[in-house]
Design an enzyme around this catalytic site. Structure first.
Site, mmCIF file in Angstrom:
data_model
loop_
_atom_site.group_PDB
_atom_site.id
_atom_site.type_symbol
_atom_site.label_atom_id
_atom_site.label_comp_id
_atom_site.label_asym_id
_atom_site.label_seq_id
_atom_site.Cartn_x
_atom_site.Cartn_y
_atom_site.Cartn_z
ATOM 1 C CG HIS A 80 5.948 -8.451 6.499
ATOM 2 N ND1 HIS A 80 7.181 -8.866 6.097
ATOM 3 C CD2 HIS A 80 5.539 -9.356 7.430
ATOM 4 C CE1 HIS A 80 7.523 -9.979 6.743
ATOM 5 N NE2 HIS A 80 6.533 -10.294 7.549
ATOM 6 C CB CYS A 91 -5.587 7.508 11.249
ATOM 7 S SG CYS A 91 -5.669 8.625 12.666
#
Ligand SMILES: [Zn+2]
Length: 306
Positions: free
Chosen positions: A124, A132
């Protein structure tokens, strides 16, 4: 907590002849470090409020609010310490090249226990990667443990009142989103972390949000391990019910590859995917106590060596 000596001995025997072991980690392991679990990523996502924060859409709409929430989670994770189970698994990775950890936790505790990164796959993602928002062109990412992420995200001390921590402990570590006292001053875009590469986009937390796919390189590493020509000896399932895919699928696949499943969990009702089978082990209790004990024949007494 009572450990069956018979089960412990049978696990130790199997462990000593094992060459390939897969571990799957979940929120229960973090709970042993006193970290509120947010009921795990899955649980978090089940509540409406959390869905409204853990999505790319929420970030596009109100990046300041989403960053306040994740900054708070980073802060909580940094207040917690890796527990002996994290250290034991890291030591097993150093001693056994055929050992791989798949973690569903985003809290950075395995990394802080110096778990070798090549043998640690984060299903996860992690709270401590910033990347970004432009994944297609810019692709910038960095490891970042700064707290707060940026000065504007400093958490007011009133929101870190120890009495609320006490209240949370009494509730058994589960932290509902409604417990989080998120300060709500509207933040300006320039207050938030900006990508140093493209200097245009915001940075976002490197976690997998609702509706996003799991990181491709992580899925690939897991598949490679499961499809390796040599069979798997043991699959450790620690602090997770592993009922969601792909986690549940990894247990089934490991079984197909010969693995005996060993579940370490506080909750006896948590069966592994596919249920119990002959030769499985179940150890009920605190992973921080049980895991070092289970792995001792290979890793030694880690308390003595610290
Ligand atoms: Zn960028």
């Amino acid at each position: 907590m009572e450990i069956s000596q018979e089960d412990l001995a049978s696990f130790h025997t199997a462990l000593k002849s094992s060459k390939r072991i897969l571990a799957l980690l979940g929120a229960g392991l973090s709970a042993s470090s006193g970290l509120p679990t947010f009921r795990g990523a899955g649980g978090l996502w089940r509540t409406h409020d959390s869905i409204s924060l853990a999505t790319p859409e929420a970030f596009n709409k109100n990046a300041g609010l989403v960053w306040q929430f994740y900054n708070y989670r980073r802060h909580m994770a940094l207040q917690a310490q890796p527990n002996p189970a994290h250290y034991a698994l890291a030591e097993l990775a150093r001693r056994m090249p055929g050992f791989m950890t798949l973690s569903q936790n985003v809290d950075g505790l395995s990394q802080r226990a110096n778990h070798p990164m090549k043998q640690l796959q984060l299903l996860h993602g992690t709270l401590f990667e910033l990347r970004c928002v432009d994944r297609a062109v810019c692709r910038y990412s960095e490891t970042n443990f700064t707290d707060p992420v940026v000065p504007a995200l400093e958490i007011p001390t009133s929101d870190l009142d120890p009495t609320s921590n006490e209240a949370r402990k009494e509730k058994g570590n589960d932290l509902d989103i409604s417990d989080v006292q998120i300060p709500l001053p509207a933040l300006k875009r320039e207050d938030l972390p900006t990508c140093p590469k493209c200097k245009t986009n915001l940075l976002r937390p490197g976690v997998v949000w609702f509706g996003e796919s799991l990181p491709f390189h992580v899925l690939e590493a897991a598949e490679d391990f499961l499809n390796h020509p040599n069979d798997i000896d043991i699959m450790l399932v620690i602090g997770t019910s592993a009922k969601v895919y792909p986690a549940a699928g990894y247990i089934e696949k490991a079984r197909e590859r010969g693995a005996r499943v060993c579940v370490i969990n506080m909750d006896e009702t948590d069966r592994p995917a596919g249920g119990w089978m002959d030769g499985n082990w179940f150890f009920r209790g605190d992973a921080a106590v049980l895991v070092p004990k289970l792995l001792e024949p290979v890793i030694g007494d880690i308390k003595a060596s610290e």
